[in-house]
Design an enzyme around this catalytic site. Structure first.
Site, PDB file in Angstrom:
ATOM      1  N   HIS A 167       0.842  -1.205   0.000  1.00 43.64           N
ATOM      2  CA  HIS A 167       0.000   0.000   0.000  1.00 43.64           C
ATOM      3  C   HIS A 167       0.880   1.259   0.000  1.00 43.64           C
ATOM      4  O   HIS A 167       0.658   2.189  -0.787  1.00 43.64           O
ATOM      5  CB  HIS A 167      -0.895  -0.051   1.248  1.00 43.64           C
ATOM      6  CG  HIS A 167      -1.699   1.171   1.519  1.00 43.64           C
ATOM      7  ND1 HIS A 167      -3.054   1.245   1.270  1.00 43.64           N
ATOM      8  CD2 HIS A 167      -1.362   2.378   2.039  1.00 43.64           C
ATOM      9  CE1 HIS A 167      -3.504   2.434   1.621  1.00 43.64           C
ATOM     10  NE2 HIS A 167      -2.499   3.148   2.092  1.00 43.64           N
ATOM     11  N   GLU A 168       1.892   1.294   0.867  1.00 39.26           N
ATOM     12  CA  GLU A 168       2.748   2.492   0.948  1.00 39.26           C
ATOM     13  C   GLU A 168       3.588   2.652  -0.321  1.00 39.26           C
ATOM     14  O   GLU A 168       3.797   3.766  -0.789  1.00 39.26           O
ATOM     15  CB  GLU A 168       3.648   2.437   2.188  1.00 39.26           C
ATOM     16  CG  GLU A 168       2.904   2.361   3.523  1.00 39.26           C
ATOM     17  CD  GLU A 168       1.874   3.465   3.748  1.00 39.26           C
ATOM     18  OE1 GLU A 168       1.990   4.527   3.106  1.00 39.26           O
ATOM     19  OE2 GLU A 168       0.936   3.262   4.550  1.00 39.26           O
ATOM     20  N   HIS A 171       1.473   4.183  -2.937  1.00 37.37           N
ATOM     21  CA  HIS A 171       1.217   5.624  -2.738  1.00 37.37           C
ATOM     22  C   HIS A 171       2.163   6.486  -3.576  1.00 37.37           C
ATOM     23  O   HIS A 171       1.820   7.594  -3.977  1.00 37.37           O
ATOM     24  CB  HIS A 171       1.355   6.007  -1.262  1.00 37.37           C
ATOM     25  CG  HIS A 171       0.051   5.939  -0.515  1.00 37.37           C
ATOM     26  ND1 HIS A 171      -1.148   6.343  -1.067  1.00 37.37           N
ATOM     27  CD2 HIS A 171      -0.235   5.530   0.748  1.00 37.37           C
ATOM     28  CE1 HIS A 171      -2.116   6.165  -0.185  1.00 37.37           C
ATOM     29  NE2 HIS A 171      -1.604   5.666   0.918  1.00 37.37           N
ATOM     30  N   GLU A 228      -6.030   6.342  -1.564  1.00 39.75           N
ATOM     31  CA  GLU A 228      -6.011   5.215  -0.619  1.00 39.75           C
ATOM     32  C   GLU A 228      -6.548   3.940  -1.266  1.00 39.75           C
ATOM     33  O   GLU A 228      -6.017   2.845  -1.042  1.00 39.75           O
ATOM     34  CB  GLU A 228      -6.822   5.558   0.637  1.00 39.75           C
ATOM     35  CG  GLU A 228      -6.253   6.714   1.446  1.00 39.75           C
ATOM     36  CD  GLU A 228      -4.838   6.439   1.959  1.00 39.75           C
ATOM     37  OE1 GLU A 228      -4.471   5.269   2.156  1.00 39.75           O
ATOM     38  OE2 GLU A 228      -4.097   7.419   2.149  1.00 39.75           O
ATOM     39  N   ASP A 232      -4.651   0.480  -1.765  1.00 38.72           N
ATOM     40  CA  ASP A 232      -5.165  -0.798  -1.244  1.00 38.72           C
ATOM     41  C   ASP A 232      -5.207  -1.857  -2.337  1.00 38.72           C
ATOM     42  O   ASP A 232      -4.763  -2.988  -2.147  1.00 38.72           O
ATOM     43  CB  ASP A 232      -6.592  -0.622  -0.686  1.00 38.72           C
ATOM     44  CG  ASP A 232      -6.607   0.049   0.686  1.00 38.72           C
ATOM     45  OD1 ASP A 232      -5.548   0.099   1.336  1.00 38.72           O
ATOM     46  OD2 ASP A 232      -7.691   0.506   1.105  1.00 38.72           O
ATOM     47  N   HIS A 294      -9.614   7.798   3.636  1.00 42.16           N
ATOM     48  CA  HIS A 294      -9.631   6.334   3.703  1.00 42.16           C
ATOM     49  C   HIS A 294     -11.058   5.800   3.650  1.00 42.16           C
ATOM     50  O   HIS A 294     -11.934   6.299   4.344  1.00 42.16           O
ATOM     51  CB  HIS A 294      -8.984   5.846   4.999  1.00 42.16           C
ATOM     52  CG  HIS A 294      -7.538   6.198   5.131  1.00 42.16           C
ATOM     53  ND1 HIS A 294      -7.116   7.407   5.612  1.00 42.16           N
ATOM     54  CD2 HIS A 294      -6.421   5.513   4.820  1.00 42.16           C
ATOM     55  CE1 HIS A 294      -5.793   7.433   5.603  1.00 42.16           C
ATOM     56  NE2 HIS A 294      -5.340   6.303   5.130  1.00 42.16           N
ATOM     57  N   ARG A 300     -12.351  -1.528   2.618  1.00 38.24           N
ATOM     58  CA  ARG A 300     -10.933  -1.713   2.293  1.00 38.24           C
ATOM     59  C   ARG A 300     -10.655  -3.198   2.074  1.00 38.24           C
ATOM     60  O   ARG A 300      -9.634  -3.554   1.487  1.00 38.24           O
ATOM     61  CB  ARG A 300     -10.036  -1.160   3.406  1.00 38.24           C
ATOM     62  CG  ARG A 300     -10.180   0.335   3.566  1.00 38.24           C
ATOM     63  CD  ARG A 300      -9.161   0.908   4.521  1.00 38.24           C
ATOM     64  NE  ARG A 300      -7.840   0.963   3.913  1.00 38.24           N
ATOM     65  CZ  ARG A 300      -6.815   1.621   4.434  1.00 38.24           C
ATOM     66  NH1 ARG A 300      -6.949   2.271   5.581  1.00 38.24           N
ATOM     67  NH2 ARG A 300      -5.643   1.632   3.829  1.00 38.24           N
TER      68      ARG A 300
END
Ligand SMILES: [Zn+2]
Length: 332
Positions: A167-168, A171, A228, A232, A294, A300
């Site tokens: 996920h990061e 980003h 976000e 995800d 989010h 999610r």
């Protein structure tokens, strides 16, 4: 995220004690290995994308290879010796800690930017990507169960912290992160054609997440949560690719049974669902959906797996069933 208050002014001092107790060197070594495997998986994904031209691909890989990765705690602990702490003087301590922090920050003005600084303290249960330093950051606080357990099997760790790491990483390539280059500058490195392809794919997600959220009594705006949701959806794909690669080295496949009575693939998805378990009051849910980026934890998980043929395969879901989206979205 990236919030510093007076009470967190000594967070790194607390973090030093926390890390000594809860984040041994073996756990750090295992976490470093996981992050490297995720970066490798994303590298392979970028190389095989059908919708990206060689020109943009080269720059996307260049950015990935220049990610700064920070795991657990700072390489150099902050020196608090100049901060006077007096027993029995809480208010005074808070004031002195605030001045100490302010002096530190003023000293950074006009100084070269320091990529090694952390925006979160080690015990924090969170993680972040910072586009302006091109770093991904995972405090020791999130490198704990249920996200991460150095003694757990790969399927559990990759479904948990692996998805968070993915996920990061994503980003850096979402609707906002993709606008920054490898040096953290706001600079467009996309060809117009590739940017258009990206926007088309991301619009699928934006439409999907523009959805009714009945438990909050409101409608979500998919444009607000696009970054976000993109992270995800992309993050879980690269975590799954890393699991497949790890199993291959052990002579196993995703459909093989794992300890606990489920297959490796089922274990991966169950671990992922577990990290998002939580409870939110309707009022808080409403505020969250309307004001911050989010999606609620339930979405999610459910929206993401509904986009994945791998999930349908794992649990024998068929087209037309609730967890199989007819118009499945995929960006990364
Ligand atoms: Zn995020």
């Amino acid at each position: 995220m990236l919030e510093h208050g007076e009470l967190s002014a000594t967070g790194e001092a607390l973090g030093k004690l926390y890390v000594a107790k809860y984040f041994p060197p073996e756990a750090k070594a295992k976490a470093v290995e996981l992050v490297n495997n995720l970066l490798k998986a994303y590298d392979a994904d970028i190389r095989t994308l059908t919708w990206m031209s060689p020109e943009t691909r080269e720059k996307a890989l260049y950015k990935l290879h220049h990610f700064g990765v920070k795991i657990g705690y700072p390489d150099h602990w902050r020196d608090f010796s100049a901060l006077e702490v007096r027993r029995g003087d809480f208010l005074g301590n808070v004031g002195r800690a605030a001045s100490f922090e302010l002096r530190e920050r003023l000293a950074q003005v006009d100084a070269p930017s320091d990529r090694s600084r952390w925006g979160m303290t080690p015990p924090t249960v969170n993680a972040y990507e910072d586009a302006q330093t091109n770093t991904i950051n995972f405090p020791a606080g999130i490198l704990q169960p249920p996200f991460f357990d150095a003694s757990a099997i790969d399927a559990v760790n990759l479904g948990g912290i692996g998805m968070v790491i993915g996920h990061e990483i994503i980003h850096g390539y979402d609707d906002q992160g993709r606008k920054f280059d490898a040096d953290g500058n706001l600079k467009d490195w996309w060809t117009p054609g590739d940017a258009a392809s990206y926007n088309k794919r991301d619009a699928c997600l934006t439409d999907e997440y523009t959805q009714d959220v009945p438990e909050a009594g409101v409608k979500q705006n998919g444009k607000l949560s696009a970054g976000e949701d993109t992270a995800d959806n992309g993050g879980i794909h690269i975590a799954l690719a890393a699991l497949e690669a790890a199993l291959r080295t052990q002579g196993k496949s995703l459909d093989d049974p794992a300890p606990g009575g489920f297959t490796e693939l089922q274990t991966f998805f169950l671990s992922n669902a577990k990290i998002w378990c939580g409870s939110v009051r309707p009022e808080a849910a409403r505020t969250r959906v309307l004001t911050q980026g989010h999606s609620l934890p339930r979405y999610r998980v459910n929206n993401v797996v509904g986009n994945m043929s791998e999930f349908a395969h794992a649990f024998s879901c068929h087209p037309g069933q609730a967890m199989v989206r007819a118009n499945a979205c995929r960006v990364w």
